[in-house]
Design an enzyme around this catalytic site. Structure first.
Site, PDB file in Angstrom:
ATOM      1  N   ASP A  97      35.177  54.223  30.293  1.00  0.00           N
ATOM      2  CA  ASP A  97      34.829  53.320  31.386  1.00  0.00           C
ATOM      3  C   ASP A  97      35.229  53.999  32.689  1.00  0.00           C
ATOM      4  OD1 ASP A  97      34.209  50.751  32.576  1.00  0.00           O
ATOM      5  OD2 ASP A  97      34.859  49.858  30.680  1.00  0.00           O
ATOM      6  N   ASP A 203      31.421  51.045  35.584  1.00  0.00           N
ATOM      7  CA  ASP A 203      31.788  49.681  35.956  1.00  0.00           C
ATOM      8  C   ASP A 203      31.170  49.299  37.299  1.00  0.00           C
ATOM      9  OD1 ASP A 203      33.639  47.359  35.486  1.00  0.00           O
ATOM     10  OD2 ASP A 203      34.328  47.977  37.468  1.00  0.00           O
ATOM     11  N   GLU A 261      26.794  49.120  34.609  1.00  0.00           N
ATOM     12  CA  GLU A 261      26.895  47.661  34.519  1.00  0.00           C
ATOM     13  C   GLU A 261      26.156  47.079  35.713  1.00  0.00           C
ATOM     14  OE1 GLU A 261      30.274  44.150  34.430  1.00  0.00           O
ATOM     15  OE2 GLU A 261      30.362  45.802  35.864  1.00  0.00           O
ATOM     16  N   HIS A 338      34.102  42.222  27.071  1.00  0.00           N
ATOM     17  CA  HIS A 338      35.434  41.724  27.430  1.00  0.00           C
ATOM     18  C   HIS A 338      35.390  40.686  28.548  1.00  0.00           C
ATOM     19  CE1 HIS A 338      34.246  44.838  30.143  1.00  0.00           C
ATOM     20  NE2 HIS A 338      35.170  44.451  30.990  1.00  0.00           N
ATOM     21  N   ASP A 339      34.234  40.435  29.102  1.00  0.00           N
ATOM     22  CA  ASP A 339      34.120  39.460  30.201  1.00  0.00           C
ATOM     23  C   ASP A 339      33.604  38.107  29.742  1.00  0.00           C
ATOM     24  OD1 ASP A 339      35.017  41.282  32.095  1.00  0.00           O
ATOM     25  OD2 ASP A 339      33.004  42.015  32.528  1.00  0.00           O
TER      26      ASP A 339
HETATM   27  C1  NOJ Z   1      33.313  44.495  35.549  1.00  0.00           C
HETATM   28  C2  NOJ Z   1      34.254  44.544  34.394  1.00  0.00           C
HETATM   29  O1  NOJ Z   1      33.519  44.385  33.207  1.00  0.00           O
HETATM   30  C3  NOJ Z   1      35.272  43.453  34.612  1.00  0.00           C
HETATM   31  O2  NOJ Z   1      36.097  43.284  33.501  1.00  0.00           O
HETATM   32  C4  NOJ Z   1      36.067  43.789  35.841  1.00  0.00           C
HETATM   33  O3  NOJ Z   1      36.965  42.724  36.118  1.00  0.00           O
HETATM   34  C5  NOJ Z   1      35.164  44.009  37.042  1.00  0.00           C
HETATM   35  N1  NOJ Z   1      34.025  44.825  36.746  1.00  0.00           N
HETATM   36  C6  NOJ Z   1      35.924  44.697  38.145  1.00  0.00           C
HETATM   37  O4  NOJ Z   1      36.181  46.032  37.791  1.00  0.00           O
END
Ligand code: NOJ
Length: 571
Positions: A97, A203, A261, A338-339
Site C-alpha cells: 500500500d 491509497d 483507490e 478494511h474500510d
Molecule cells: C483510504 C484507505 O483505504 C483508508 O483506510 C484510509 O483511512 C484513507 N484512505 C486515508 O489514507
C-alpha cells in the site's frame, strides 16, 4: 491483452491483525510468512499488504512518518525481504500500500513545514490563511468538510496558517503541484519496487490534485456546518498529469501491477481516465459503488432501521462497471476491504444461514469477470462484532464521529450504528483457531477478538469439507482450472434475469461455452427457468443441488454454477 494480474486472485492482509509471531499482541511480517502455506492452499496468489511503513498508527498506518523504513511494530526490512522471497518461492506475488496523498503530521517534512514558512518542505503541503467570520470569529480558508468529520483544514499557530487535511488532523495533504515533492515520491516508489515487490495499491489516488482557487463550495453543509463536496479534491485534471509522470518515470520500468483507490462518486468514464489500456497510468482502480447497496451506511443513527439489500441495484452496479470496463480496461472485484463492515453481516445472514450465505457471496464474487480480491477473514465468513462496546472502537473515523455526536445522540443509537457500519468490524484479529485469542497471538491482542472465533476459525473450517473455507478453495480451483480459466477470467459477463428481485445471476461465455452463475441473495426460495438443454452443475454451495431444464427453485442463499448446453460434453 492477457496478463498475470488479470489471472490472479487477490487477498488483502492487514498485517497488524493477521498473525502475531513475536507475542506482542500485534500481527507482523513474520506472522504472514507463517501463514503463506495456508493461503497458497486456499488458492490466492496476489497478496496486498496494508501499509507497512513507519507510522504513529493514527489511521492504522495510512499516516506515514517515514517512507523508507518498515514499521518496527510489524518487523524489519529483513523480515520484509524474507516475506517477498517466500511469497515468490510459492509462485505468488505481493504488492504494498503506497500512501501518496498525505503524510503523518509526525513526518520530518511536516515537522519542518509547520515551524518555518521559508523551509522548502513548507511547500510540500497546502497552506492558506484563515478568514474572519461575520461576528469576528476565525474561520478556515474554505467551508470544505473532511472525509473523517469536521473541517478539511487545521490551524497551525506557528505560521498562522491552515493546512489542508482531507482525512484527519494528523494527516496533512501533500502538494503534488510541487515538482520537488513529486521527485521525492517517485524515488520512494522506486525504492520499494527495487526491493522486489510486484506493484502497489495506491491509497486515495483520486485526491492528489485539489481545486486551487480555494473557493467555498455552494453545496449544502452537513450538521456541523461543513460541506462534503468531494469534487473539490477528486479526479481533477492535474491529477492525470501527476500519474502520467509516475507511469513514464517509474511504473513503465517493470512488469508490475498498479491499482489505484478511486472511491465512490467516480463514473465509469472517469475511471477509464486512470485505466484505459492504451492511455491510462494505472492498471486497475478499486471503485466503491457496490459497497453500500443495503443502504446501511446512509441509515445513519436510526435504531429501528432494518437494512434491506436492493439485489437489483447491487447486480446492476457490478454489471455497469464490468461492462463499462470490458473493452478497454480491467476491474478488480471485491466485497469488502478494511474500510467496510464484514460482508456476511452486510449482505448475508450471519446467524441462521452463516455457511450458506457466506459461500453464496464468495461463489458469486469469485466467478465474476475481473480480478477478485478477498479480504482476510472473508474465506471463513468472519462477521461484524455484535458485542463490541463503545470503548472497543479504535478507528479514527469512528472516534471523530463519536466526538461530534456524543451528547446529541444517545449511546445506544451510536453503538448500534457503529456495530453495523464501522471499519473496526473488519479490523478485528484474524481467527485462526479456537485457541485463546483465536490463535492470532499468545497474549491479549491490541484489538478486540470477535468472541465467535470459537465457532468461526480457519483450523475448524479446513477440516470440514462443507465449510466456507473449503468452498472458497473449490471455487478458486474451478476458476484456475486450465480447462476453465479462459472462460472465467477472460469470458464475457452478462446479467441473466436482471430484474429478478432475489437472484444475482450472470452468464460467463467464451467461444465454446456458456456458464450461468445463479445465486439466491435471500432466505426465501427463488425460482429461475433454465434453458431446455443439457445442463451440468460445475459447482454448488449445497451438497445436493441438481439444476435441471425448466423451472428450478433455489433454496435460501443457494448458489449454482451451471454449464449450459451440450457443447462442452463433446470436447
Ligand atoms: C483510504 C484507505 O483505504 C483508508 O483506510 C484510509 O483511512 C484513507 N484512505 C486515508 O489514507
Amino acid at each position: 491483452m492477457k496478463t498475470w494480474w488479470k489471472e490472479a486472485v487477490g487477498y488483502q492482509i492487514v498485517p497488524q491483525t493477521f498473525c502475531d509471531s513475536n507475542g506482542d499482541g500485534i500481527g507482523d511480517l513474520r506472522g504472514i510468512v507463517q501463514k503463506l502455506d495456508v493461503l497458497q492452499e486456499l488458492g490466492v496468489d496476489l497478496l496486498w499488504l496494508g501499509p507497512i511503513f513507519r507510522s504513529p498508527m493514527a489511521d492504522d498506518g495510512y499516516d506515514v512518518s517515514d517512507y523508507r523504513s518498515v514499521n518496527p511494530l510489524l518487523g524489519t526490512m529483513e523480515d520484509l525481504q524474507e516475506l517477498i522471497r517466500q511469497v515468490h518461492a510459492r509462485g505468488m506475488r505481493i504488492i504494498l500500500d503506497l500512501v501518496l496523498n498525505h503524510t503523518s503530521d509526525q513526518h520530518p517534512w511536516f515537522q519542518k513545514a509547520r515551524k518555518d514558512r521559508s523551509a522548502p518542505e513548507h511547500d510540500y503541503y497546502l497552506w492558506q490563511k484563515g478568514r474572519i467570520g461575520a461576528h469576528g470569529e476565525p474561520l478556515p480558508p474554505t467551508n470544505w468538510a473532511s472525509f473523517f468529520s469536521d473541517s478539511a483544514w487545521c490551524y497551525n499557530e506557528a505560521t498562522d496558517e491552515y493546512f489542508l487535511k482531507i482525512f484527519s488532523d494528523k494527516m496533512p495533504d501533500l502538494n503534488w503541484s510541487n515538482p520537488a515533492l513529486r521527485q521525492e515520491m517517485k524515488a520512494i516508489a522506486r525504492f520499494w519496487l527495487d526491493q522486489g515487490i510486484d506493484g502497489f495499491r495506491i491509497d486515495a489516488a483520486a485526491h492528489l490534485a485539489k481545486k486551487r482557487d480555494w473557493q467555498d463550495s455552494p453545496l449544502p453543509p452537513d450538521a456541523q456546518g461543513w460541506v462534503p463536496d468531494w469534487s473539490q479534491f477528486s479526479n481533477l485534471p492535474e491529477l492525470f498529469g501527476y500519474l502520467d509522470e509516475l507511469k513514464r518515470e517509474v511504473f513503465d520500468q517493470g512488469d508490475w501491477v498498479m491499482i489505484g483507490e478511486v472511491g465512490g462518486g467516480a463514473s465509469v468514464q472517469t475511471a477509464l481516465n486512470y485505466v484505459d489500456e492504451q492511455s491510462g497510468a494505472l492498471n486497475m482502480v478499486f471503485t466503491m459503488d457496490h459497497c453500500w447497496a443495503n443502504g446501511i451506511h446512509a441509515s445513519q443513527l436510526s435504531l429501528s432501521h432494518q437494512a434491506r439489500i436492493d439485489v437489483v441495484a447491487l447486480k446492476k452496479t457490478f454489471a455497469h462497471w464490468i461492462e463499462g470496463m470490458s473493452e478497454r480496461a480491467w476491474l478488480p472485484v471485491y466485497w469488502l476491504n478494511h474500510d467496510h463492515p464484514r460482508v456476511v453481516s452486510q449482505y448475508g445472514d450471519p446467524h441462521r444461514y452463516h455457511r450458506e450465505s457466506a459461500t453464496m457471496l464468495e461463489q458469486t464474487l469469485l466467478l465474476m469477470r475481473g480480478t477478485p480480491f478477498l479480504y482476510n477473514g472473508e474465506e471463513i465468513g468472519m462477521t461484524n462484532d455484535e458485542q463490541a462496546q463503545l470503548e472497543d472502537f479504535h478507528d479514527v473515523w469512528v472516534k471523530n464521529m463519536m466526538a461530534s455526536l456524543r451528547g446529541r445522540v444517545d449511546d445506544a443509537a451510536l453503538l448500534d450504528h457503529f456495530r453495523r457500519t464501522s471499519r473496526d468490524n473488519a479490523r478485528s484479529p484474524m481467527q485462526w483457531s479456537d485457541q485463546p485469542y483465536a490463535g492470532f497471538s499468545t497474549v491479549p491482542p491490541k484489538r478486540r477478538v470477535n468472541p465467535n472465533y470459537i465457532r468461526i476459525n480457519v483450523q475448524a473450517q479446513r477440516q470440514d469439507p462443507h465449510s466456507i473455507w473449503r468452498h472458497v478453495q473449490r471455487t478458486l480451483a474451478l476458476r484456475k482450472d486450465p480447462a476453465w480459466r479462459d472462460l472465467f477470467v477472460y469470458g464475457s459477463f452478462q446479467l441473466v434475469e436482471a430484474e429478478h428481485p432475489q437472484l444475482f445471476a450472470y452468464c460467463r461465455r467464451d467461444e465454446r461455452r456458456e456458464v450461468w452463475v445463479i445465486s439466491n441473495f435471500t432466505a426465501q426460495p427463488a425460482s429461475i427457468r433454465l434453458p431446455q438443454c443439457s445442463l451440468r452443475c460445475l459447482l454448488a454451495n449445497y451438497p445436493d443441488s441438481d439444476p435441471h431444464p425448466g423451472d428450478n427453485l433455489l433454496r435460501p442463499y443457494e448458489s449454482l454454477a451451471v454449464l449450459i448446453g451440450a457443447k462442452e460434453k463433446q470436447q
